[in-house]
Design an enzyme around this catalytic site. Structure first.
Site, mmCIF file in Angstrom:
data_model
loop_
_atom_site.group_PDB
_atom_site.id
_atom_site.type_symbol
_atom_site.label_atom_id
_atom_site.label_comp_id
_atom_site.label_asym_id
_atom_site.label_seq_id
_atom_site.Cartn_x
_atom_site.Cartn_y
_atom_site.Cartn_z
ATOM 1 N N SER A 182 71.243 69.073 7.918
ATOM 2 C CA SER A 182 72.254 68.037 8.049
ATOM 3 C C SER A 182 71.594 66.675 8.278
ATOM 4 O O SER A 182 70.762 66.254 7.486
ATOM 5 C CB SER A 182 73.232 68.412 9.159
ATOM 6 O OG SER A 182 74.372 67.611 9.139
ATOM 7 N N ASP A 418 78.686 73.805 0.084
ATOM 8 C CA ASP A 418 78.804 72.750 1.084
ATOM 9 C C ASP A 418 79.301 71.483 0.397
ATOM 10 O O ASP A 418 78.670 70.997 -0.539
ATOM 11 C CB ASP A 418 77.441 72.502 1.730
ATOM 12 C CG ASP A 418 77.445 71.318 2.682
ATOM 13 O OD1 ASP A 418 78.510 71.024 3.259
ATOM 14 O OD2 ASP A 418 76.381 70.693 2.846
ATOM 15 N N HIS A 471 77.239 74.591 4.645
ATOM 16 C CA HIS A 471 76.372 73.565 5.201
ATOM 17 C C HIS A 471 75.282 74.137 6.105
ATOM 18 O O HIS A 471 74.141 73.686 6.085
ATOM 19 C CB HIS A 471 77.249 72.583 5.983
ATOM 20 C CG HIS A 471 76.561 71.348 6.440
ATOM 21 N ND1 HIS A 471 76.013 70.424 5.571
ATOM 22 C CD2 HIS A 471 76.344 70.858 7.690
ATOM 23 C CE1 HIS A 471 75.486 69.425 6.261
ATOM 24 N NE2 HIS A 471 75.668 69.668 7.550
#
Length: 494
Positions: A182, A418, A471
């Site tokens: 991330s 994602d 994700h």
């Protein structure tokens, strides 16, 4: 014969000393038991604080899991979650830590911990670090430290590493890797650059840094920012008409739209995808009771900003904010980066249930067991609004070019469902580096099934997708994640 016996004795002594050194970590950091877990740890666990700045009382908290396989030789991996502002206990509790957490029988009872068969500690020594100060269990007595950014965070984390290895010198010879996901798409390459600079300057101790890995990480505002609309179209989330209208109105540039007609078309797309779980479009969206009242106040993905002194802050608060990666159309726009609580004006992360981690890490008996400060000093949150964070390192492409050109191995991986940081943007920027393809696009397999796709480039750069994952890849595909992680660390073909 006598010479052979002497040599054998020396070898045995070295092996014995090396074995003994694994137990030479700070005695006060050893974890002997954990509330909620019944049984024997498969390896040693350590945790505590490393002081970064004595005068400010700035302390970073870590949890270290020794490898269950061969601690003396297995790599040491530093794990960082993103945000900015999110705790790496996210990875520990929900992704690839040594335990699987089961909710307690009542809202007030502690979670139960079971051994995780797909923990990354199966094949590596792994450090979970809360960074920067103000995140997770890390804190500072001087609250001015909570105003920070990419470059300061990298510098502080490098200081942490040097001090950590001073306390755990038995691991200095192990291969060292940095990993994260991330917004750690910024943390990892900027930290890796600091580590390399320190090695060149001779900063002690000398780290045996070998490479880094980034999962669904932000990198560059143009590549990442322009990935959302084509991804949504390719996944069947918006119609051909919506896609063509937006492409024509925005001239293919969605992240920095400048015209009213472009904004109008993007509004339609925002509305179409607003109720999805942006972290994994295949998964349901968890709605906490507290978040239900927030759902009515949608604001479009772009934000207006106003100057408040020297600080840029959001003028409008988006009520439906997706959480851990600051998923604006330009995920790493220069300047002030609002954390999700600041954007959302709420303590909840939509689509994300963090109740188990919150109840466990804010339990006083757990705090004692892991040598953390009391809740009265620092309250654990999955993601915090306490910090004021600035993106001041620019595009990460220059960092990736420098690191790979320097011979450091790099694995860039993406869960292909994602929508927060779509794989299409990551695939595009890895290609943009201009390296020769040495392993042409092909499926990689696990248990005789296609687990995703891979493309290998010159200079030890690898791009990898994980089929059906979102994700946080190890959360959705733990077996496949351990498979590619262990193969890559070993230098084997994935």
């Amino acid at each position: 014969m006598a010479t052979d016996k002497v040599f054998l004795c020396l070898v045995l002594v070295c092996v014995f000393l090396r074995f003994e050194l694994i137990g030479a970590a700070p005695e006060g950091a050893l974890i002997t038991e954990l509330p909620g877990f019944e049984g024997t740890f498969p390896s040693q666990h350590y945790s505590g604080y490393i002081t970064i700045d004595e005068s400010h009382g700035k302390k970073l908290f870590y949890y270290f899991v020794v490898s269950e396989r061969n601690a003396s030789n297995d790599p040491v991996v530093l794990w960082l979650n993103g945000g900015p502002g999110c705790s790496s206990f996210d990875g520990f509790v929900y992704e690839h830590g040594p335990f699987n957490f089961e909710a307690g029988s009542t809202p007030t009872s502690l979670p139960k911990l079971h051994l995780n068969p797909y923990s990354w500690s199966k094949v590596s020594n792994i450090i979970y670090l809360d960074s920067p100060a103000g995140v997770g269990l890390s804190y500072s007595r001087n609250k001015t430290d909570y105003r920070t950014g990419d470059l300061k965070t990298a510098s502080d984390t490098h200081t942490f590493l040097l001090k950590w290895f001073e306390q755990y010198p038995e691991f200095l010879s192990n291969p060292f890797f940095i990993a994260g996901e991330s917004y750690a798409g910024v943390y990892v390459p900027t930290l890796a650059s600091e580590v390399v600079k320190g090695m060149k300057k001779g900063s002690k101790p000398i780290l045996n840094f070998k490479g880094y890995m980034v999962g669904n990480g932000v990198c560059d505002n143009e590549f990442d920012g322009n990935a959302l609309v084509p991804f949504a179209h390719g996944m069947g989330l918006i119609s051909d008409e919506f896609y063509e209208e937006a492409k024509n109105a925005c001239n293919g540039s969605y992240w920095n739209s400048a015209t009213a007609i472009c904004e109008e078309k993007l509004e339609k797309i925002d509305k179409a995808i607003a109720d999805l779980n942006i972290y994994n479009i295949l998964e349901p969206c968890y709605h906490s009771p507290e978040a239900a009242d927030e759902a009515a106040g949608n604001i479009r993905l772009p934000y207006s900003f106003r100057k408040l002194g020297e600080t840029e802050k959001p003028l409008a608060v988006r009520k439906r904010m997706f959480g851990r990666a600051w998923p604006l159309r330009a995920p790493i726009r220069d300047g002030y980066v609002p954390t999700w609580p600041q954007l959302m004006d709420s303590g909840n992360v939509p689509c994300t249930d963090d109740e188990v981690a919150t109840s466990w890490l804010n339990n006083e008996e757990v705090r004692k067991a892991i040598h953390a400060e009391e809740v009265s000093v620092v309250t654990w949150e999955l993601c915090t609004g306490k910090i004021e964070y600035f993106h001041d390192a620019g595009s990460m492409i220059k960092y990736h070019k420098s690191l790979t050109a320097g011979g450091y191995r790099s694995l860039i991986f993406s869960g292909d469902h994602d929508m927060c940081i779509p794989f299409t943007g990551t695939e595009a920027w890895t290609k943009s580096l201009g390296y020769e393809i040495v392993d042409e696009w092909r499926p990689w397999t696990f248990n005789e099934q296609v687990a995703g796709y891979i493309q290998g480039y010159d200079k030890n750069l690898t791009f990898l997708t994980i089929k059906g994952s979102g994700h946080t890849v190890p959360e959705y595909k733990p077996q496949e994640a351990l498979a590619f992680y262990s193969r890559w660390l070993e230098g084997e073909t994935i």
